[in-house]
Design a protein around this motif. Sequence first.
Motif, PDB file in Angstrom:
ATOM      1  N   GLN A  63       0.815  -1.215   0.000  1.00 29.64           N
ATOM      2  CA  GLN A  63       0.000   0.000   0.000  1.00 29.64           C
ATOM      3  C   GLN A  63       0.850   1.267   0.000  1.00 29.64           C
ATOM      4  O   GLN A  63       0.314   2.372  -0.097  1.00 29.64           O
ATOM      5  CB  GLN A  63      -0.932   0.008   1.221  1.00 29.64           C
ATOM      6  N   LEU A  64       2.161   1.116   0.100  1.00 31.05           N
ATOM      7  CA  LEU A  64       3.049   2.278   0.060  1.00 31.05           C
ATOM      8  C   LEU A  64       3.092   2.879  -1.343  1.00 31.05           C
ATOM      9  O   LEU A  64       2.806   2.189  -2.327  1.00 31.05           O
ATOM     10  CB  LEU A  64       4.474   1.852   0.439  1.00 31.05           C
ATOM     11  N   PRO A  65       3.492   4.139  -1.442  1.00 31.67           N
ATOM     12  CA  PRO A  65       3.766   4.688  -2.772  1.00 31.67           C
ATOM     13  C   PRO A  65       4.801   3.807  -3.469  1.00 31.67           C
ATOM     14  O   PRO A  65       5.688   3.245  -2.819  1.00 31.67           O
ATOM     15  CB  PRO A  65       4.335   6.079  -2.482  1.00 31.67           C
ATOM     16  N   VAL A  66       4.670   3.669  -4.765  1.00 38.71           N
ATOM     17  CA  VAL A  66       5.523   2.746  -5.506  1.00 38.71           C
ATOM     18  C   VAL A  66       7.009   3.051  -5.321  1.00 38.71           C
ATOM     19  O   VAL A  66       7.832   2.141  -5.270  1.00 38.71           O
ATOM     20  CB  VAL A  66       5.122   2.682  -6.992  1.00 38.71           C
ATOM     21  N   TYR A  67       7.378   4.322  -5.149  1.00 39.38           N
ATOM     22  CA  TYR A  67       8.791   4.647  -4.961  1.00 39.38           C
ATOM     23  C   TYR A  67       9.311   4.103  -3.641  1.00 39.38           C
ATOM     24  O   TYR A  67      10.457   3.694  -3.541  1.00 39.38           O
ATOM     25  CB  TYR A  67       9.077   6.147  -5.106  1.00 39.38           C
ATOM     26  N   ASP A  68       8.488   4.064  -2.586  1.00 35.97           N
ATOM     27  CA  ASP A  68       8.903   3.466  -1.319  1.00 35.97           C
ATOM     28  C   ASP A  68       9.022   1.949  -1.469  1.00 35.97           C
ATOM     29  O   ASP A  68       9.989   1.343  -1.008  1.00 35.97           O
ATOM     30  CB  ASP A  68       7.915   3.789  -0.197  1.00 35.97           C
ATOM     31  N   TYR A  69       8.051   1.338  -2.099  1.00 40.18           N
ATOM     32  CA  TYR A  69       8.083  -0.109  -2.323  1.00 40.18           C
ATOM     33  C   TYR A  69       9.326  -0.481  -3.131  1.00 40.18           C
ATOM     34  O   TYR A  69      10.019  -1.444  -2.814  1.00 40.18           O
ATOM     35  CB  TYR A  69       6.808  -0.556  -3.043  1.00 40.18           C
ATOM     36  N   ASN A  70       9.626   0.297  -4.159  1.00 39.62           N
ATOM     37  CA  ASN A  70      10.794   0.023  -4.994  1.00 39.62           C
ATOM     38  C   ASN A  70      12.095   0.166  -4.210  1.00 39.62           C
ATOM     39  O   ASN A  70      13.058  -0.562  -4.456  1.00 39.62           O
ATOM     40  CB  ASN A  70      10.812   0.923  -6.222  1.00 39.62           C
ATOM     41  N   GLU A  71      12.134   1.103  -3.268  1.00 36.77           N
ATOM     42  CA  GLU A  71      13.319   1.261  -2.420  1.00 36.77           C
ATOM     43  C   GLU A  71      13.523   0.025  -1.546  1.00 36.77           C
ATOM     44  O   GLU A  71      14.649  -0.467  -1.406  1.00 36.77           O
ATOM     45  CB  GLU A  71      13.147   2.487  -1.517  1.00 36.77           C
ATOM     46  N   ILE A  72      12.441  -0.475  -0.986  1.00 34.90           N
ATOM     47  CA  ILE A  72      12.509  -1.691  -0.188  1.00 34.90           C
ATOM     48  C   ILE A  72      12.962  -2.857  -1.072  1.00 34.90           C
ATOM     49  O   ILE A  72      13.841  -3.634  -0.691  1.00 34.90           O
ATOM     50  CB  ILE A  72      11.152  -1.986   0.485  1.00 34.90           C
ATOM     51  N   ALA A  73      12.393  -2.961  -2.257  1.00 35.56           N
ATOM     52  CA  ALA A  73      12.766  -4.027  -3.189  1.00 35.56           C
ATOM     53  C   ALA A  73      14.252  -3.969  -3.530  1.00 35.56           C
ATOM     54  O   ALA A  73      14.922  -5.003  -3.611  1.00 35.56           O
ATOM     55  CB  ALA A  73      11.927  -3.933  -4.458  1.00 35.56           C
ATOM     56  N   ALA A  74      14.784  -2.784  -3.702  1.00 33.82           N
ATOM     57  CA  ALA A  74      16.206  -2.631  -4.025  1.00 33.82           C
ATOM     58  C   ALA A  74      17.081  -3.125  -2.876  1.00 33.82           C
ATOM     59  O   ALA A  74      18.115  -3.765  -3.101  1.00 33.82           O
ATOM     60  CB  ALA A  74      16.518  -1.174  -4.351  1.00 33.82           C
ATOM     61  N   GLU A  75      16.688  -2.852  -1.639  1.00 36.62           N
ATOM     62  CA  GLU A  75      17.453  -3.326  -0.486  1.00 36.62           C
ATOM     63  C   GLU A  75      17.377  -4.845  -0.360  1.00 36.62           C
ATOM     64  O   GLU A  75      18.365  -5.495  -0.017  1.00 36.62           O
ATOM     65  CB  GLU A  75      16.967  -2.662   0.807  1.00 36.62           C
ATOM     66  N   VAL A  76      16.217  -5.410  -0.651  1.00 36.76           N
ATOM     67  CA  VAL A  76      16.080  -6.866  -0.625  1.00 36.76           C
ATOM     68  C   VAL A  76      16.977  -7.486  -1.690  1.00 36.76           C
ATOM     69  O   VAL A  76      17.655  -8.490  -1.446  1.00 36.76           O
ATOM     70  CB  VAL A  76      14.601  -7.281  -0.811  1.00 36.76           C
TER      71      VAL A  76
END
Length: 88
Positions: A63-76
């Motif tokens: 449910q986060l803005p896509v840019y926040d989700y993408n930041e999390i994805a990059a760290e994963v």
Amino acid sequence: MQTKELTTKSGKKYSIKSYLTFDEVEPVLGSIEDKFKQSAKLIELALVSLEDSAENVYARARQLPVYDYNEIAAEVTKAISGNFPQGN
């Protein structure tokens, strides 16, 4: 379990596992062809908390803005690749 505390550029705090084991990753990569689903499942495995809460963490991350989700994805992705930075 070792975790890493991080904050997105918009200020959302989250923590992820410092690494995923091969046993965690292999079934995902071996059974799901669709790269989007692979990425989502790996985030679901790695994400430990969001905004200091572990409840429904993956559903809330979606449910986060896509840019926040993408930041999390990059760290994963870094954690999976073995490029996880040391320290905070």
